[in-house]
Write an enzyme that holds these catalytic residues in place. Structure first.
Site, mmCIF file in Angstrom:
data_model
loop_
_atom_site.group_PDB
_atom_site.id
_atom_site.type_symbol
_atom_site.label_atom_id
_atom_site.label_comp_id
_atom_site.label_asym_id
_atom_site.label_seq_id
_atom_site.Cartn_x
_atom_site.Cartn_y
_atom_site.Cartn_z
ATOM 1 N N ASN A 152 38.980 34.884 42.612
ATOM 2 C CA ASN A 152 39.582 35.392 41.377
ATOM 3 C C ASN A 152 41.001 34.826 41.321
ATOM 4 O OD1 ASN A 152 40.608 36.804 39.241
ATOM 5 N ND2 ASN A 152 40.627 38.794 40.275
ATOM 6 N N TRP A 153 41.166 33.765 40.521
ATOM 7 C CA TRP A 153 42.463 33.071 40.510
ATOM 8 C C TRP A 153 43.520 33.812 39.692
ATOM 9 C CZ3 TRP A 153 40.852 27.219 39.720
ATOM 10 C CH2 TRP A 153 40.426 26.705 40.950
ATOM 11 N N GLU A 197 36.848 47.381 45.143
ATOM 12 C CA GLU A 197 38.205 46.909 45.391
ATOM 13 C C GLU A 197 39.166 48.101 45.430
ATOM 14 O OE1 GLU A 197 38.690 42.491 44.220
ATOM 15 O OE2 GLU A 197 39.178 43.706 42.482
ATOM 16 N N GLY A 220 41.407 37.181 45.826
ATOM 17 C CA GLY A 220 42.510 36.761 44.965
ATOM 18 C C GLY A 220 43.408 35.767 45.685
ATOM 19 N N GLY A 221 44.536 36.263 46.207
ATOM 20 C CA GLY A 221 45.578 35.409 46.798
ATOM 21 C C GLY A 221 45.052 34.323 47.737
ATOM 22 N N GLY A 245 46.244 42.547 46.880
ATOM 23 C CA GLY A 245 47.512 41.826 46.889
ATOM 24 C C GLY A 245 48.546 42.434 47.828
HETATM 25 P P1 PGA Z 1 43.678 39.891 46.636
HETATM 26 O O1 PGA Z 1 43.038 40.193 45.194
HETATM 27 O O2 PGA Z 1 42.641 39.152 47.432
HETATM 28 O O3 PGA Z 1 44.909 39.047 46.353
HETATM 29 O O4 PGA Z 1 44.017 41.204 47.247
HETATM 30 C C1 PGA Z 1 41.695 40.592 45.054
HETATM 31 C C2 PGA Z 1 41.404 40.904 43.626
HETATM 32 O O5 PGA Z 1 42.297 41.438 42.944
HETATM 33 O O6 PGA Z 1 40.302 40.654 43.122
#
Ligand code: PGA
Length: 261
Positions: free
Chosen positions: A9-10, A169, A236-237, A175
């Site tokens: 998920n960019w 999540e 994400g990150g 994040g």
């Molecule tokens: P993260 O984000 O890996 O940066 O914690 C995951 C997401 O929000 O889907």
């Protein structure tokens, strides 16, 4: 065995050149048309969907939208419909991400309408649910998950695994660098699967991929995938760096027994 999903998920990151280069590298590293048991996904920002869908043709990579409109068409400035995504051969869309719930005040009811729109056009929703830190500390994690599942899935027909992917999540892990432990995530995934069993069928519940999101990276993914009810990650990150993404695909292939260290 359920399909493993490794979904990047960019969010609102990357220039078009960076997105293009990354997708070309993924294409280069997974030329197979299909990888049995695994679906690698990238969810870029809307403007890059067309370019990345072209790159992903003829390889196992799938492209997902990060959101979709609840409306089917019409005067909704700034929105992108499920029909538009389907016409671009996009098969997946994230809905109900906690950042949409938090910053755009998306309710379970609105997310349910988005799910219905995706269903109408045959796309697979990646439905995000999860509790905040306050909710976890108050001991109401299951109550929150149940309310989100009921609110988002009421009246939605689910017959096959491609009708739904759920991403658990926990908001406090997104994040923050603070991943849920494998055991914490497993408990929540098992709860979600049993809810699906009660509200749809046990057979269906056993076949639906439930993936974990929240500070997933190449170091913690194998531990998460070792859990009975964790079928992949929404990342994400860590997914912004190609080498991390490549390693996470490799870890999923190891879990499938396709490659060995
Ligand atoms: P993260 O984000 O890996 O940066 O914690 C995951 C997401 O929000 O889907």
């Amino acid at each position: 065995m359920r399909t493993i999903i490794i979904a990047a998920n960019w969010k609102m990151n990357k220039s078009i050149e960076e997105a293009h280069r990354f997708a070309l590298e993924v294409h280069e590293s997974c030329k197979d048309k299909e990888i049995p048991g695994l679906v690698p996904i990238i969810a870029p920002a809307y403007p890059y969907l067309g370019l990345l869908t072209d790159v992903a043709k003829n390889c196992a990579l799938e492209i997902a939208a990060q959101d979709v409109s609840a409306h089917l068409e019409g005067a909704f400035t700034g929105e992108v419909s499920a029909a538009m995504l389907a016409s671009m051969d996009i098969k997946y869309a994230i809905v109900g991400h906690s950042e949409r719930r938090q910053y755009h005040h998306e309710s379970n009811e609105l997310i349910r309408e988005k799910l219905a729109a995706l269903q109408y056009y045959g796309l697979t929703p990646i439905l995000c649910i999860g509790e905040s830190l306050n909710e976890r500390d108050a001991g109401s994690t299951y109550k929150v998950l149940e309310a989100q599942l009921e609110g988002c899935l009421r009246g939605i027909n689910i017959h096959a695994p491609q009708d739904l992917i759920i991403a658990y999540e926990p908001v406090w892990a997104i994040g923050t660098g603070r991943t849920a432990t494998g055991e914490q995530a497993q408990e929540a995934h098992a709860f979600i699967r049993s809810w699906l069993g009660k509200n749809f069928s046990t057979k269906l519940a056993k076949s639906i991929s439930i993936i974990y999101g929240g500070s997933v990276n190449p170091k913690n993914l194998a531990g998460l995938l070792a859990m009975a009810d964790i079928d992949g990650g929404l990342i994400g990150g860590a997914s912004l760096v190609f080498e991390n993404y490549r390693q996470m695909i490799h870890i999923a292939l190891e879990k499938l027994g396709v490659v060995h260290d």
